[in-house]
Design a protein around this motif. Sequence first.
Motif, PDB file in Angstrom:
ATOM      1  N   UNK A 180      11.173  -1.411  20.164  1.00 26.61           N
ATOM      2  CA  UNK A 180      11.808  -0.640  19.091  1.00 26.61           C
ATOM      3  C   UNK A 180      11.223  -1.016  17.733  1.00 26.61           C
ATOM      4  N   UNK A 181      10.997  -2.327  17.542  1.00 20.77           N
ATOM      5  CA  UNK A 181      10.386  -2.750  16.280  1.00 20.77           C
ATOM      6  C   UNK A 181       8.964  -2.206  16.141  1.00 20.77           C
ATOM      7  N   UNK A 182       8.219  -2.233  17.258  1.00 22.47           N
ATOM      8  CA  UNK A 182       6.855  -1.712  17.205  1.00 22.47           C
ATOM      9  C   UNK A 182       6.844  -0.215  16.917  1.00 22.47           C
ATOM     10  N   UNK A 183       7.762   0.522  17.553  1.00 20.80           N
ATOM     11  CA  UNK A 183       7.838   1.957  17.297  1.00 20.80           C
ATOM     12  C   UNK A 183       8.207   2.246  15.848  1.00 20.80           C
ATOM     13  N   UNK A 184       9.133   1.444  15.315  1.00 15.84           N
ATOM     14  CA  UNK A 184       9.500   1.616  13.912  1.00 15.84           C
ATOM     15  C   UNK A 184       8.323   1.342  12.997  1.00 15.84           C
ATOM     16  N   UNK A 185       7.566   0.274  13.339  1.00 18.01           N
ATOM     17  CA  UNK A 185       6.386  -0.042  12.538  1.00 18.01           C
ATOM     18  C   UNK A 185       5.339   1.057  12.636  1.00 18.01           C
ATOM     19  N   UNK A 186       5.135   1.591  13.848  1.00 22.30           N
ATOM     20  CA  UNK A 186       4.178   2.685  14.014  1.00 22.30           C
ATOM     21  C   UNK A 186       4.616   3.926  13.240  1.00 22.30           C
ATOM     22  N   UNK A 187       5.933   4.194  13.255  1.00 22.88           N
ATOM     23  CA  UNK A 187       6.433   5.346  12.505  1.00 22.88           C
ATOM     24  C   UNK A 187       6.196   5.156  11.003  1.00 22.88           C
ATOM     25  N   UNK A 188       6.434   3.931  10.512  1.00 25.07           N
ATOM     26  CA  UNK A 188       6.185   3.669   9.097  1.00 25.07           C
ATOM     27  C   UNK A 188       4.705   3.833   8.764  1.00 25.07           C
ATOM     28  N   UNK A 189       3.849   3.311   9.659  1.00 24.24           N
ATOM     29  CA  UNK A 189       2.407   3.451   9.417  1.00 24.24           C
ATOM     30  C   UNK A 189       1.981   4.907   9.480  1.00 24.24           C
ATOM     31  N   UNK A 190       2.571   5.656  10.413  1.00 21.40           N
ATOM     32  CA  UNK A 190       2.228   7.069  10.505  1.00 21.40           C
ATOM     33  C   UNK A 190       2.621   7.810   9.234  1.00 21.40           C
ATOM     34  N   UNK A 191       3.785   7.474   8.706  1.00 19.06           N
ATOM     35  CA  UNK A 191       4.215   8.105   7.454  1.00 19.06           C
ATOM     36  C   UNK A 191       3.283   7.732   6.311  1.00 19.06           C
ATOM     37  N   UNK A 192       2.867   6.456   6.278  1.00 23.00           N
ATOM     38  CA  UNK A 192       1.927   6.047   5.236  1.00 23.00           C
ATOM     39  C   UNK A 192       0.598   6.767   5.371  1.00 23.00           C
ATOM     40  N   UNK A 193       0.124   6.887   6.630  1.00 26.32           N
ATOM     41  CA  UNK A 193      -1.133   7.596   6.858  1.00 26.32           C
ATOM     42  C   UNK A 193      -1.014   9.063   6.457  1.00 26.32           C
ATOM     43  N   UNK A 194       0.115   9.665   6.816  1.00 24.92           N
ATOM     44  CA  UNK A 194       0.312  11.073   6.473  1.00 24.92           C
ATOM     45  C   UNK A 194       0.362  11.261   4.960  1.00 24.92           C
ATOM     46  N   UNK A 195       1.062  10.353   4.276  1.00 24.21           N
ATOM     47  CA  UNK A 195       1.120  10.442   2.821  1.00 24.21           C
ATOM     48  C   UNK A 195      -0.259  10.234   2.213  1.00 24.21           C
ATOM     49  N   UNK A 196      -1.015   9.295   2.790  1.00 23.37           N
ATOM     50  CA  UNK A 196      -2.386   9.088   2.322  1.00 23.37           C
ATOM     51  C   UNK A 196      -3.234  10.338   2.544  1.00 23.37           C
ATOM     52  N   UNK A 197      -3.041  10.989   3.717  1.00 23.53           N
ATOM     53  CA  UNK A 197      -3.797  12.212   4.000  1.00 23.53           C
ATOM     54  C   UNK A 197      -3.440  13.317   3.021  1.00 23.53           C
ATOM     55  N   UNK A 198      -2.150  13.450   2.709  1.00 20.89           N
ATOM     56  CA  UNK A 198      -1.748  14.477   1.739  1.00 20.89           C
ATOM     57  C   UNK A 198      -2.320  14.173   0.364  1.00 20.89           C
ATOM     58  N   UNK A 199      -2.315  12.887  -0.011  1.00 22.07           N
ATOM     59  CA  UNK A 199      -2.887  12.518  -1.307  1.00 22.07           C
ATOM     60  C   UNK A 199      -4.378  12.811  -1.360  1.00 22.07           C
ATOM     61  N   UNK A 200      -5.077  12.482  -0.263  1.00 22.71           N
ATOM     62  CA  UNK A 200      -6.509  12.762  -0.215  1.00 22.71           C
ATOM     63  C   UNK A 200      -6.775  14.252  -0.320  1.00 22.71           C
TER      64      UNK A 200
END
Length: 432
Positions: A180-200
């Motif tokens: 569960x912690x790993x999934x939460x961390x992956x979800x946070x990273x995915x959100x960060x990546x998505x935000x980075x992609x939108x910014x790019x």
Amino acid sequence: MTGTGEEQGRAGPPLWWARRRDAVGDAALGAVSAAECAWEGIRFSEEAGIPVAAGVLFGVVVGATLVLRRRWPIAVVLVGIAVAPAEMGFLLSVAGMYTLASSEVPRRIIAALASMSLVATFVVMYVKTRGDVEADPTLVLALSVFVAVALTVPPMLLGLYIGARRRLMESLQERADSLERELSLLADRAEERAEWARTEERTRIAREMHDVVAHRVSLMVVHAAALEAVAVKDPARAAKNAALVGDMGRQALTELREMLGVLRAAPKPVAAVAAVAANGSVEAVVRVVPAAVAAGAEDGPSLAELEALVGQSRAAGMAVEVVVHGDGAGAGGGYAAEVEQTAYRVVQEALTNCHKHAPGARVVVRLAHREGEVAMQVENGPSEGPVAGVGLPSGGNGLVGMRERVLGLGGVFVSGPTDAGGFRVSAVLPVR
């Protein structure tokens, strides 16, 4: 010591409630054991020749030790072995062995105590049976072995099973929590990546808008200033400049419409980035972002249009010299689309800056096709004679945008003034 209840390790009531329930259960079990040993203490007092009250008190004390089975299971088992000759503590021995086997005590200690209890039970049973009945010694021996095994082995096996099951449940719970912690961390990273992609993507669109609008409008302003200067003295030249302004305006509008159409149509790469942001897949974001950047470059300009770009600046009155070294694939549009577009935009923005900051200066555009890379350089000298500026505003984003484009492809970007009083912009792009 660790508790032995089956409820440990599984999702259930709060911890304080489980502990209270275990304490109540142990107290009830201890009371039953104390009552049993007290009853057996009466017979023991008669056989030992001691007062009945002493035998009962002894039985109560022995039986009550069962309440300590969770905290000190070894001590409880040892008490049960010690009172085996007195023929008391049946519940004490069985519950103590079960608790010991299900606890975290090392297996070698459990085996040793189980062997001691087995031997003690066998000896007591053998002595009692041989003295009470007249029977075949083999039958007495078999009966003693059976009773000793029945009172020792089943509680021990049950305790081992319950302990192993509890540890398995705890291990599964820990793995579930870790997952569960790993999934939460992956979800946070995915959100960060998505935000980075939108910014790019926003940054890329901003660069495209800046390059298209700034260059076209700069040329329009230059031609408009020339038109204003010669409107009365040279009508023919004024008409030519007016036509150029119209052409520049139409080209700027066409490019803006194309870009707005792309934004309204939600191209596949951008839609893919949005879908990835919703699904929260880190790996997919990493795959989609480069595809979006590459797709955005497919419809952009290329080095094949460089001569036309320079021709527009020449038509605006700028003295531009083009020097090409090498016969690279880029001259025919053979480089990757993002390399072609980046090289074109660097030259375009550099020429726009020359129009803004060095009107009337001589400009040299150098393009070199090398092994594995393409280099470009735009250098302007100082303005030749007094030349009135056309008042073009500067947003300060031109050099920043060029640097971002070049570094984004793993290239090198350098800009700065020259010793002769001009300015130089240089970039090297890897073509692979």
